[in-house]
Write an enzyme that holds these catalytic residues in place. Structure first.
Site, PDB file in Angstrom:
ATOM      1  N   SER A  61      11.578  -0.688   2.639  1.00 15.47           N
ATOM      2  CA  SER A  61      11.296  -0.161   3.968  1.00 15.47           C
ATOM      3  C   SER A  61      11.360  -1.252   5.046  1.00 15.47           C
ATOM      4  CB  SER A  61       9.944   0.538   3.960  1.00 15.47           C
ATOM      5  OG  SER A  61       9.694   1.213   5.157  1.00 15.47           O
ATOM      6  N   ASP A  92      12.932   5.590   8.091  1.00 17.77           N
ATOM      7  CA  ASP A  92      11.970   6.694   8.058  1.00 17.77           C
ATOM      8  C   ASP A  92      10.886   6.548   9.130  1.00 17.77           C
ATOM      9  OD1 ASP A  92      10.376   4.712   6.946  1.00 17.77           O
ATOM     10  OD2 ASP A  92      10.034   5.752   5.044  1.00 17.77           O
ATOM     11  N   ASN A 132       2.671   4.630  13.609  1.00 16.16           N
ATOM     12  CA  ASN A 132       3.799   3.734  13.346  1.00 16.16           C
ATOM     13  C   ASN A 132       5.153   4.422  13.477  1.00 16.16           C
ATOM     14  OD1 ASN A 132       4.255   5.180  10.919  1.00 16.16           O
ATOM     15  ND2 ASN A 132       3.043   3.742   9.716  1.00 16.16           N
ATOM     16  N   ARG A 140     -10.359  -0.443   7.269  1.00 18.14           N
ATOM     17  CA  ARG A 140      -9.913   0.136   5.998  1.00 18.14           C
ATOM     18  C   ARG A 140      -9.314  -0.976   5.142  1.00 18.14           C
ATOM     19  NH1 ARG A 140      -4.258   1.074   6.045  1.00 18.14           N
ATOM     20  NH2 ARG A 140      -4.480   2.334   4.173  1.00 18.14           N
ATOM     21  N   SER A 147      -6.733  -2.804   2.584  1.00 22.85           N
ATOM     22  CA  SER A 147      -5.318  -2.706   2.229  1.00 22.85           C
ATOM     23  C   SER A 147      -5.186  -2.081   0.841  1.00 22.85           C
ATOM     24  CB  SER A 147      -4.685  -4.104   2.230  1.00 22.85           C
ATOM     25  OG  SER A 147      -3.434  -4.100   1.583  1.00 22.85           O
TER      26      SER A 147
END
Length: 552
Positions: free
Chosen positions: A62, A288, A380, A506, A508
């Site tokens: 990605s 994407d 994102n 949060r 990873s």
């Protein structure tokens, strides 16, 4: 009984590093992935046998830089791998070679119908896997490893040329619907999207403040290859000017360019010229994710991210539904990373239901399916729109109803056509881009007009390295911290000092890092709030290295 007829010693486990299948599959330095992807070829066969349908396997990392690579499995409906199978993937990737056969046997006994007369090699349904790969130098080697894994369990595979991740998802669902969703080929993908885009757009290239010129930063990835095809097919309809369009596997992949760079750095990608008011778009390495941006006359950078795209799309669908008088349940799904102003605008101005789920596209996709029309985007830029069978049938009937007014039928027809412009299977940067262009054209908006809908709250993201990320436990879609004890109470105190303040943390999914998000009304306070929360994480969760401080 399971029999691995062709176990290839070339793909024995040479690296002892533990690797975990996350939301984006496996992702690591390409040098340690051969055995992992070989085993994912095997898992893909098992998944195909269980589902009695074709599955996909995509070789990509990605938005990571070129030395990395990875793998994602695609389920028959074009969606991400069923969550319960992610544990199988992690176990297989980390198993000792001597345990591989017994582990495969265990999975098959749990998931496959038991028939003592059949084994993995001679079942009636062999298993069908379609393998896609991006432009990375390591991708052909790793695609070969995947192919060997498929062969090891006597499955059948098709290896595609370079494809984007969304193209593989598209082809998988087309294959499993016998072409009802579209032609299961790369040309079928381009044909479906460009045909409907031209049809909706009509002969009028420009409209109001909208002009049919777009600068596209392709991240020097496989998306550049696809963008060139769109550039050719849409010539005379949308003038796409390509930048960072080297797709030969060079080291420039995602380097200071692409959607992730633009979103995180909030700066122009390299090689894209600065020209006031010009509409620009960035996609990531496997196409994407998508974000828009521009610079103003003062050379100030403006980002229009996934939140902006979501609100634009949701408002467009709401207007069409109201015009054609269809009572369908429209909703929008976000994560805690969504800017607070976008949530307020959707809920209070557009009056559209908003749901919040944990980070990860699989969570958004599942929640979106609870609506007749579900719009979901991560900040994102990863997202799409999904439609229920009921919604599609209702829209189709309304578009064909001669008893309703011309305006109602026209709106229903536009809704019907727009569905074909959307890759429902997964976030698709290029499909989403064409959807945004369609909406801006319909509204007669330039990118400045689009941004005027609402003002983003200033926000900041930081990372805090800790001894063990597992000490952080969250709830309420990751908006509240359960452990360590007392940390959430201190975060609440910090946030309360700032007007419209909000912050959450949060862990990873892959490394011992805790991610901190903060936002507030006053831009001069945002760094202070982010660092204060990061310092609390450092204190309560066992920070490693330098303590977070305000720069300068």
């Amino acid at each position: 009984m399971i029999s691995i007829y062709n176990l290839n010693p070339q793909y024995s486990r040479k690296c002892k590093e533990f690797i975990e299948y996350g939301t984006a599959g496996f992702r690591a330095n390409s040098d340690i992935l051969d055995h992992v992807i070989y085993r994912m070829g095997m898992l893909a066969v098992l998944r195909s046998k269980v589902m009695k349908a074709t599955v996909g396997l995509m070789i990509t990392a990605s938005h990571n830089l070129e030395p990395d690579n990875g793998v994602k499995l695609v389920d028959p409906a074009g969606e991400m791998l069923e969550a319960s199978w992610e544990k199988y993937a992690t176990r297989l990737a980390n198993a000792e070679d001597s345990d591989l056969e017994s582990l495969l046997m265990e999975i098959s006994h749990i998931e496959l119908p038991r028939n003592p007369r059949e084994d993995l090699g001679i079942e009636e349904y062999r298993g069908e896997v379609i393998i896609g790969k991006d432009t990375r130098e390591s991708s052909p080697r790793l695609a070969e490893a995947a192919k060997e894994g498929v062969r090891a369990l006597n499955g059948h595979c098709t290896v595609l040329r370079m494809v984007t991740t969304p193209q593989l998802h598209f082809i998988v669902v087309c294959k499993n619907t016998n072409g009802a969703y579209g032609d299961p080929s790369i040309m079928g993908y381009f044909s479906k999207l460009t045909t409907v885009f031209k049809s909706i757009r009509g002969a009028e290239i420009n409209n109001g403040k909208y002009t049919g010129v777009l600068r596209l930063d392709a991240a020097n990835g496989v998306g550049a290859f696809a963008a060139m095809a769109f550039q050719k097919e849409l010539d005379g309809v949308l003038d796409i000017k390509l930048f960072n369009a080297n797709f030969d596997g060079s080291r420039d992949l995602n380097y200071m360019c692409g959607a992730d760079f633009v979103k995180v750095q909030q700066a122009l990608p390299r090689n894209v010229p600065s020209e006031a008011g010009v509409r620009c778009v960035s996609i990531d390495g496997d196409a994407d994710r998508v974000v828009y941006f521009y610079v103003d006359e003062d050379d100030k950078f403006h980002l229009l991210d996934g939140d902006r795209i979501a609100t634009l799309v949701a408002e467009y669908f709401k207007d069409l539904l109201e015009t054609c008088a269809l009572d369908l349940h429209l909703g929008l799904v976000q994560t805690a990373y969504a800017n607070g102003s976008s949530t307020d605008y959707i809920r209070d101005v557009l009056k559209i239901p908003v749901a919040c789920v944990p980070t990860g596209v699989k969570h958004l996709h599942e929640k979106a399916k609870e609506f007749d029309i579900g719009v979901y985007f991560e900040a994102n830029g990863h997202g799409t729109v999904v439609f229920s069978k009921t919604a599609k049938k209702s829209i189709e009937q309304q578009a064909a109803d001669s008893r309703i007014s011309d305006s109602q039928r026209k709106a229903a027809t536009k809704l019907r056509d727009v569905i074909d412009l959307i890759n429902e299977t997964v976030g698709d940067a290029l499909s989403d881009m064409l959807l945004v262009e369609t909406i801006l054209h319909a509204k007669g908006w330039d990118i400045v007009e689009w941004e005027k809908s609402y003002n983003d709250l200033p926000n900041k993201q930081l990372k805090v390295r800790v001894k063990d990320r597992a000490v952080i436990k969250t709830s309420n879609a990751e908006r509240n911290c359960l452990t360590p004890d007392g940390l959430q109470k201190e975060i609440d105190k910090a946030v309360s000092k700032y007007r419209r303040g909000r912050s959450f943390i949060r862990p990873s999914g892959t490394e011992d890092i805790v991610r901190v998000y903060a936002e507030c009304e006053n831009p001069s306070n945002i760094d202070e709030l982010a660092v204060e929360v990061a310092s609390l994480v450092y204190k309560f969760a066992g920070g490693v290295g330098p303590q977070p401080t305000l720069s300068g």
